[in-house]
Structures are given as structure tokens and as C-alpha cells.
Design an enzyme around this catalytic site. Structure first.
Site, PDB file in Angstrom:
ATOM      1  N   CYS A 171     127.438  12.331  13.966  1.00 45.41           N
ATOM      2  CA  CYS A 171     127.287  12.289  15.165  1.00 45.41           C
ATOM      3  C   CYS A 171     128.692  13.117  15.888  1.00 45.41           C
ATOM      4  O   CYS A 171     128.988  14.045  15.040  1.00 45.41           O
ATOM      5  CB  CYS A 171     127.525  10.845  15.940  1.00 45.41           C
ATOM      6  SG  CYS A 171     128.852   9.910  15.290  1.00 45.41           S
ATOM      7  N   ARG A 187     128.167   5.946  16.335  1.00 41.23           N
ATOM      8  CA  ARG A 187     126.586   6.026  15.819  1.00 41.23           C
ATOM      9  C   ARG A 187     126.503   6.330  14.422  1.00 41.23           C
ATOM     10  O   ARG A 187     125.710   5.641  13.716  1.00 41.23           O
ATOM     11  CB  ARG A 187     126.049   7.029  16.733  1.00 41.23           C
ATOM     12  CG  ARG A 187     125.838   6.740  18.111  1.00 41.23           C
ATOM     13  CD  ARG A 187     125.421   7.839  19.061  1.00 41.23           C
ATOM     14  NE  ARG A 187     126.488   8.898  19.060  1.00 41.23           N
ATOM     15  CZ  ARG A 187     126.490  10.178  19.844  1.00 41.23           C
ATOM     16  NH1 ARG A 187     125.360  10.095  20.492  1.00 41.23           N
ATOM     17  NH2 ARG A 187     127.455  10.711  19.893  1.00 41.23           N
ATOM     18  N   ASP A 197     125.297   7.854  23.466  1.00 41.55           N
ATOM     19  CA  ASP A 197     126.635   7.552  22.909  1.00 41.55           C
ATOM     20  C   ASP A 197     127.113   6.395  23.657  1.00 41.55           C
ATOM     21  O   ASP A 197     127.286   6.478  25.048  1.00 41.55           O
ATOM     22  CB  ASP A 197     127.542   9.017  23.289  1.00 41.55           C
ATOM     23  CG  ASP A 197     128.844   8.966  22.777  1.00 41.55           C
ATOM     24  OD1 ASP A 197     129.373   7.859  22.260  1.00 41.55           O
ATOM     25  OD2 ASP A 197     129.485   9.788  22.616  1.00 41.55           O
TER      26      ASP A 197
END
Ligand code: 4NP
Length: 156
Positions: free
Chosen positions: A9, A15, A126
Site C-alpha cells: 500500500c 491496509r 485508505d
């Protein structure tokens, strides 16, 4: 030969460390741990050396999953070493592909929600700027896509 899987990420604190942790959690439950090497990283190095975001760790722990990874930045060595470069969103995918030098390397780069029947090829949002709900949503998106990745990688 173990399959080498890298989740990527931006910051490697929300994540991708969760994807790494959930992947490891499931391969342990399925007794497949010996078949994989799993790691995560970020395209930026803003959080190098830090633990995953506290909200990510807290939310995952509420679901019985520990997120122990320490943030690190993607290197060119990763592009060479890993078989699967799984990116959590299209901006990350674009950045990683730009990092690649050959078509073989580029072909390793895949979008995490590629197989997600509820929203194929969409981004894992996000959660960094949002509230607790975002972390819960991200947990479920990632969890719901882990087994399909395990099965897919084993078939390759
Ligand atoms: P992640 O979330 O990419 O899921 O780890 C982010 C966390 C921090 C930043 C960006 C994304 N940041 O730029 O600080």
C-alpha cells in the site's frame, strides 16, 4: 518452492500490514503455512520502522487477529524476489509498475480486489484520514478476499 507474496500500500501501516496478517492467519488455519513466504511494504517510506497504525491493530485484535509487522518501503529487490506483488489500490499499482523494468516484473503486479465479486478491481479505501468505521470496513474487504488469493496462488 514457496510462493512469495508481497502486499503493498502507500504507508505500510494500514491496509497492507492487515492483508499480510490476515493472509498469514488463514494459511495457518488451513495448515498451508509451509507453502508461502508473506510480507508487506509501502511505496512511500514515511512510516519506516513504525508499527502498524494503532487503529488498524486495535480493530484487527477485536476480530482476533494480531498485526505485528513493522513498516518498510518497497525496494527493487522486492520486485525481483517476490512472485506476487499485490497492490491494495490502483495508485499503488501504478507506482509499483513504474518501478518495474521488464514485462515479467510488471505481470507480477496485481490489484488486491481483482477477484472481488462485490466490486471487482476496485480499491481498498485508505482508512487513514477517516474514523473507526473505515477500519472496520477495510477489515471486512480484506478478510473477504484472502481465501480467493490463497486458492489462486496455489493454482499458479
Ligand atoms: P496505508 O495508509 O497506505 O493503508 O498504510 C496510509 C497511511 C499513511 C499515509 C498514507 C497512507 N501517509 O502518507 O502518511
Amino acid at each position: 518452492m514457496k510462493k512469495r507474496v508481497l502486499f503493498i500500500c502507500l504507508g505500510n501501516i494500514c491496509r497492507s500490514p492487515l492483508a499480510e496478517a490476515l493472509f498469514i492467519h488463514r494459511i495457518k488455519e488451513r495448515d498451508l503455512e509451509h507453502l508461502f513466504e508473506v510480507d508487506s511494504c509501502g511505496t512511500n517510506g514515511f512510516h519506516n520502522g513504525e508499527r502498524a497504525d494503532e487503529r488498524t491493530r486495535k480493530n484487527a485484535l477485536q476480530h482476533g487477529v494480531e498485526v505485528p509487522s513493522i513498516s518498510r518501503q518497497l525496494t527493487f529487490g522486492d520486485v525481483l524476489d517476490f512472485d506476487f506483488l499485490i497492490t491494495m489500490a490502483s495508485d499503488v499499482q501504478f507506482q509499483v509498475q513504474r518501478f518495474c523494468e521488464t514485462d515479467d516484473q510488471k505481470n507480477k503486479v496485481q490489484l488486491f480486489r481483482k477477484f472481488d465479486v462485490s466490486a471487482p478491481n476496485s480499491n481498498v479505501p485508505d482508512p487513514w484520514y477517516g474514523g473507526e468505521d473505515g477500519f472496520e470496513e477495510v477489515f471486512h474487504i480484506i478478510k473477504n478476499n484472502i481465501d480467493v488469493w490463497i486458492d489462486h496462488i496455489l493454482e499458479e
